[in-house]
Scaffold this motif. Structure first.
Motif, PDB file in Angstrom:
ATOM      1  N   LYS A 110       0.834  -1.198   0.000  1.00  0.00           N
ATOM      2  CA  LYS A 110       0.000   0.000   0.000  1.00  0.00           C
ATOM      3  C   LYS A 110       0.873   1.253   0.000  1.00  0.00           C
ATOM      4  CE  LYS A 110      -4.520  -1.004   0.404  1.00  0.00           C
ATOM      5  NZ  LYS A 110      -5.571  -0.365  -0.422  1.00  0.00           N
ATOM      6  N   LYS A 111       0.461   2.224  -0.778  1.00  0.00           N
ATOM      7  CA  LYS A 111       1.075   3.551  -0.749  1.00  0.00           C
ATOM      8  C   LYS A 111      -0.064   4.540  -0.637  1.00  0.00           C
ATOM      9  CE  LYS A 111       4.360   6.526  -3.160  1.00  0.00           C
ATOM     10  NZ  LYS A 111       5.217   6.679  -4.371  1.00  0.00           N
ATOM     11  N   GLY A 112      -0.364   4.939   0.597  1.00  0.00           N
ATOM     12  CA  GLY A 112      -1.575   5.716   0.836  1.00  0.00           C
ATOM     13  C   GLY A 112      -2.781   4.829   0.603  1.00  0.00           C
ATOM     14  N   ASN A 113      -3.696   5.260  -0.257  1.00  0.00           N
ATOM     15  CA  ASN A 113      -4.865   4.454  -0.599  1.00  0.00           C
ATOM     16  C   ASN A 113      -4.658   3.634  -1.875  1.00  0.00           C
ATOM     17  OD1 ASN A 113      -6.413   5.389   1.580  1.00  0.00           O
ATOM     18  ND2 ASN A 113      -6.989   7.241   0.452  1.00  0.00           N
TER      19      ASN A 113
END
Length: 405
Positions: A110-113
């Motif tokens: 995950k990278k943020g959302n």
């Protein structure tokens, strides 16, 4: 190129128990063999592009130049840059990537959302990307492994054995309850969409009835029913299911010529047969004659691609030849618009032998089907032959009789 057995070995090493993973979307509505195949192909092209990073998102694949050149025309969709297509494309790219991540073919973080992916097993990804039927084999084997790991395979086995509406409803109800009880999905409608993508690939593989509009299907599941592009050339390029009359089958045919799709799949079929021939035949020609010396680097359409686009992607219509065989014998004087009919007859009979050997050799991956070979003959000969399964004697007679006319 790896084999289906190696794919199964990869799946065996994974644990896909839904009760542990709690992932209700381990497969989803857009995870059809044709979509999974082309998304895998786009990812393969993306990761080997020197301008790209190893990590990617669904949006990266969505807007990749190779994707934009193929998706719109192949799937009869608006441009991947079209604003109105955003919601549809979100699912079209995200759902197959999520399935491949759940299957551990891809890694996911995950990278943020945003979901970010990388390739965990490039050999499995390449296998899926090479041919629709490879994607189908992967999906079918993957679904079975998920169901086994989750302790519910017996429900499906019971249905495939009994094949009644009562057994179908029992399986469907049990599957809905299981998914709702063990995942965040809480609506039967969503589960039913997933159920179709699970049961029908398995039913097709086992040549059984599956699901159709909420009921047990009337006939065994056909190849075209598994696809996102259902109402197109597949309905005319697949043999009719057993138990259905030719008249009934003809009524179901809805032919929509898609030249871009034919060309795309033809290129991939040639690439696939070349890899198979290199691996399992040491790059030798399928036909042993005076021109067979050297490596078989030409994948020749027995019935020409420009005349018969609807069977141009059939492996059963492709044969591995040396350059001399291809440009001296198959196409006299190197003129690809001309075909030597006597040599064409010989190539069809040679291909029949290659297909028969492949179907009965347990040591190599099965890449052909007899039904597809009969369909190649029917299209090439403008005929409607119906031949019992694996009756190669009759197939040979059909070929001989045609060229004797």
């Amino acid at each position: 190129m790896i084999t289906e057995m190696e794919v199964k070995q990869f799946l065996t090493l994974q644990n896909y128990d839904i009760r542990i993973e709690k992932n209700g979307r381990w497969i989803d509505q857009k995870c059809t063999p044709d979509v999974v195949n082309i998304i895998a192909d786009c990812v393969m092209q993306y990761i080997f592009d020197v301008d790209n990073l190893e990590m990617f998102s669904s949006v990266d694949i969505w807007h990749y130049k190779y994707t934009k050149e193929n998706i719109r025309d192949i799937f009869n969709k608006p441009s991947t840059e079209h604003g109105l297509s955003k919601n549809e494309y979100d699912k079209f790219f995200a759902q197959p990537l999520e399935m491949l991540a759940n299957a551990k073919v891809l890694n996911k973080s995950k990278k943020g959302n945003k979901n970010i992916y990388s390739v965990n097993d490039v050999d499995i990804l390449e296998y899926i990307s090479l041919h629709e039927r490879n994607a189908l084999k992967f999906i079918s084997n993957y679904c079975e492994k998920v169901l086994v790991d989750s302790g519910i395979w017996d429900w499906f086995e019971n249905f495939f054995d009994i094949q009644t509406q009562y057994a179908y409803l029992s399986l469907k109800d049990n599957f809905e309850d299981f998914i709702i009880s063990n995942t965040p999905i809480n609506g039967a409608t969503e589960v039913r969409r997933i159920f179709t993508k699970v049961i029908n690939p398995l039913a097709y593989t086992l040549r059984k009835r599956g699901t159709y509009r909420g009921r047990i299907s009337k006939y065994s599941v056909t190849y075209s029913e598994l696809m996102y592009n259902r109402e197109n050339f597949r309905d005319s390029s697949q043999s009719k299911p057993k138990g259905m009359t030719r008249q009934e089958w003809n009524k179901q045919r809805k032919i929509k010529t898609n030249a871009k799709y034919f060309k795309y799949q033809s290129i991939k079929a040639k690439k696939y047969l070349r890899k198979f021939n290199d691996q399992f035949r040491n790059s030798t020609s399928e036909l042993n004659d005076d021109y067979s010396a050297g490596a078989a680097i030409h994948m020749h359409h027995i019935f020409p691609e420009h005349q018969y686009p609807e069977i141009s992607m059939f492996l059963e219509n492709l044969i591995a030849l040396t350059p001399s065989q291809h440009m001296t014998k198959a196409h006299p004087m190197g003129n690809t618009q001309r075909v030597d009919l006597l040599y064409q007859e010989l190539l069809l009979k040679t291909k029949a032998n290659s297909i028969e050997e492949n179907l009965f050799d347990e040591n190599i991956d099965t890449i052909y089907t007899f039904d597809n070979f009969i369909e190649v003959l029917n299209v090439g000969f403008c005929s409607k032959y119906e031949v019992d399964e694996n009756d190669f004697v009759t197939a040979m007679s059909i070929i001989s009789n045609h060229y004797a006319q």
